[in-house]
Design an enzyme around this catalytic site. Sequence first.
Site, PDB file in Angstrom:
ATOM      1  N   ARG A  70       3.546   3.623  47.441  1.00  0.00           N
ATOM      2  CA  ARG A  70       3.170   2.215  47.329  1.00  0.00           C
ATOM      3  C   ARG A  70       4.347   1.278  47.115  1.00  0.00           C
ATOM      4  O   ARG A  70       4.487   0.263  47.784  1.00  0.00           O
ATOM      5  CB  ARG A  70       2.220   2.015  46.145  1.00  0.00           C
ATOM      6  CG  ARG A  70       0.793   2.311  46.413  1.00  0.00           C
ATOM      7  CD  ARG A  70       0.106   2.708  45.111  1.00  0.00           C
ATOM      8  NE  ARG A  70       0.531   4.063  44.788  1.00  0.00           N
ATOM      9  CZ  ARG A  70      -0.120   5.140  45.181  1.00  0.00           C
ATOM     10  NH1 ARG A  70      -1.243   5.016  45.801  1.00  0.00           N
ATOM     11  NH2 ARG A  70       0.348   6.345  44.927  1.00  0.00           N
ATOM     12  N   THR A  71       5.194   1.631  46.140  1.00  0.00           N
ATOM     13  CA  THR A  71       6.240   0.687  45.748  1.00  0.00           C
ATOM     14  C   THR A  71       7.256   0.512  46.881  1.00  0.00           C
ATOM     15  O   THR A  71       7.608  -0.612  47.250  1.00  0.00           O
ATOM     16  CB  THR A  71       6.916   1.156  44.448  1.00  0.00           C
ATOM     17  OG1 THR A  71       5.901   1.414  43.480  1.00  0.00           O
ATOM     18  CG2 THR A  71       7.858   0.101  43.898  1.00  0.00           C
ATOM     19  N   LYS A  98      25.843  14.938  47.746  1.00  0.00           N
ATOM     20  CA  LYS A  98      27.180  15.545  47.740  1.00  0.00           C
ATOM     21  C   LYS A  98      27.882  15.287  46.419  1.00  0.00           C
ATOM     22  O   LYS A  98      29.079  15.511  46.278  1.00  0.00           O
ATOM     23  CB  LYS A  98      28.019  14.974  48.887  1.00  0.00           C
ATOM     24  CG  LYS A  98      27.456  15.236  50.262  1.00  0.00           C
ATOM     25  CD  LYS A  98      28.394  14.640  51.315  1.00  0.00           C
ATOM     26  CE  LYS A  98      27.789  14.732  52.704  1.00  0.00           C
ATOM     27  NZ  LYS A  98      28.574  13.959  53.688  1.00  0.00           N
ATOM     28  N   ARG A 120      14.863   2.453  42.523  1.00  0.00           N
ATOM     29  CA  ARG A 120      14.029   3.339  41.697  1.00  0.00           C
ATOM     30  C   ARG A 120      14.893   4.541  41.348  1.00  0.00           C
ATOM     31  O   ARG A 120      15.564   5.118  42.219  1.00  0.00           O
ATOM     32  CB  ARG A 120      12.791   3.782  42.464  1.00  0.00           C
ATOM     33  CG  ARG A 120      12.068   4.909  41.758  1.00  0.00           C
ATOM     34  CD  ARG A 120      10.716   5.186  42.339  1.00  0.00           C
ATOM     35  NE  ARG A 120       9.767   4.164  41.943  1.00  0.00           N
ATOM     36  CZ  ARG A 120       8.441   4.311  42.046  1.00  0.00           C
ATOM     37  NH1 ARG A 120       7.931   5.416  42.537  1.00  0.00           N
ATOM     38  NH2 ARG A 120       7.622   3.352  41.662  1.00  0.00           N
ATOM     39  N   HIS A 148       8.901  -0.835  34.822  1.00  0.00           N
ATOM     40  CA  HIS A 148       8.476  -0.955  36.222  1.00  0.00           C
ATOM     41  C   HIS A 148       7.901  -2.379  36.331  1.00  0.00           C
ATOM     42  O   HIS A 148       6.687  -2.572  36.435  1.00  0.00           O
ATOM     43  CB  HIS A 148       7.418   0.113  36.503  1.00  0.00           C
ATOM     44  CG  HIS A 148       7.071   0.300  37.944  1.00  0.00           C
ATOM     45  ND1 HIS A 148       7.517  -0.543  38.951  1.00  0.00           N
ATOM     46  CD2 HIS A 148       6.314   1.251  38.570  1.00  0.00           C
ATOM     47  CE1 HIS A 148       7.038  -0.113  40.103  1.00  0.00           C
ATOM     48  NE2 HIS A 148       6.317   0.963  39.904  1.00  0.00           N
TER      49      HIS A 148
HETATM   50  C1  NCD Z   1       3.939   4.714  39.008  1.00  0.00           C
HETATM   51  C2  NCD Z   1       5.411   4.997  38.848  1.00  0.00           C
HETATM   52  O1  NCD Z   1       6.073   5.453  39.788  1.00  0.00           O
HETATM   53  O2  NCD Z   1       5.892   4.734  37.775  1.00  0.00           O
HETATM   54  N1  NCD Z   1       3.491   4.589  40.314  1.00  0.00           N
HETATM   55  C3  NCD Z   1       3.674   3.433  41.011  1.00  0.00           C
HETATM   56  O3  NCD Z   1       4.731   2.855  41.072  1.00  0.00           O
HETATM   57  N2  NCD Z   1       2.589   2.932  41.645  1.00  0.00           N
HETATM   58  C4  NCD Z   1       3.090   5.584  38.183  1.00  0.00           C
HETATM   59  C5  NCD Z   1       3.106   7.061  38.422  1.00  0.00           C
HETATM   60  O4  NCD Z   1       3.938   7.612  39.115  1.00  0.00           O
HETATM   61  O5  NCD Z   1       2.205   7.700  37.854  1.00  0.00           O
END
Ligand code: NCD
Length: 326
Positions: A70-71, A98, A120, A148
Amino acid sequence: MTSPEYTYPEGAAAFPHRGLVGIAGLAPHEIWFLLDEAEQWVELNRKAQKHREVLSGLTIINAFFENSTRTLLSFEIAGKRLGADVVNMAVATSSVKKGETLIDTAMTLNAMHADAIVIRHASSGAVQLIADKVDCPVLNAGDGQHEHPTQALLDALTIRHAKRAFNGLRVTICGDILHSRVARSNILCLTSLGADVRVCAPPALMPEDIERMNVQVFHDFDAALKGADVVMMLRLQMERMEGQFIPSPREYRHLYGLSMERLAKAQPDALVMHPGPMNRGIEIESDVADLAGVSQITTQVEMGVAIRMACLDVLTRRGRKAEGWA
Ligand code: NCD
C-alpha cells in the site's frame, strides 16, 4: 471541507517543516492543514482524469528497505498523479546488498538531485539520519517501531470524513502496540487532535511507558471496546519479534480478535479500521473486515493516495517557489 476546529496561517507558515519524519513535533493546526490540503486530491482521485502538473519536472525517489504494498504504491501513484518523475529504488538488487552504508546510499540519492525522498527502513531513526544528510525534503514511510506519519494522517482523514470532529472521540487501538509504528503515530496524531485514545494488547505486546503518551491502557479487549467510536486493529508483527510473545495465534484470536460479537460492545455507529496487511482470522474476522459501511479499510487506502499527494505537494512548495513556479 472547511476547518471547524483549527485555523492556520497563510502561505508557507501553515507548514514550516522541511520534511515529514514523524507526527511528533507537528502542531494540531499543522496536522489539520495537511488534512485540508488532501481534500482536493480526494476529489481529483475520484475523477476519470486524475493528472495534474503540480510537480512536473521534479524527481521523487522511493527508497523502501522493507516490504510494502500500500505505502509504496500509493506514494508512487501520488507522485505520478501530480506529474513528478517517480523512481522506485529496487533495494533487493541495489548496492545495499553489497554492504553500502545507509549514509553512502543517502549521499548517492542526494547527488542525483532528488526533489523529495520517501524512505521506509527497518531501523527506528534511519529516516532522520538520512534527512540530516540530504538537501531535499524526506518523508518517512515507516521506520522500525518509531513512526509512520502518513499512515496516521490518512487514518485521521478517514475518521474526519465519517465523524467530522475528533474532540472526545473514543478510539480503541488493539494489537501489537509494542512493535507498531502505526500505533505510535496514530496515538500522537489522535491525542493531538483531541481524541481519547485507548490501547489494548496482551502485557507482552504493550510498551512499558505507554501511559506517558496520554492513553488509557487495557489488556481486556471487551472493556477497551465499550462505547468506542473507532476500533483500529493491528497485525501481530512477527518479523519484529524475537522469541515467543503470544502463547498461540488461536488463543490470541480468542482474546484479542475482532469478531461481530465483540464489535457489538462498541458504539452502534463505530468504524472499524486496519492499516493492512490483515491477517484474517487472527486479529480480525472476515465478516467484520468486509462489513459495508462499518469497515473503513478500503477508504483508508483511498485516503492514503490523497494524503501522500498533499504531503509531496506541501513539502516541495518551498523549492518550487524559489524557482518561481508555485
Ligand atoms: C504497516 C507498516 O508497515 O507499518 N502497514 C502499512 O504501512 N500499511 C503495518 C504493518 O505492517 O502491520
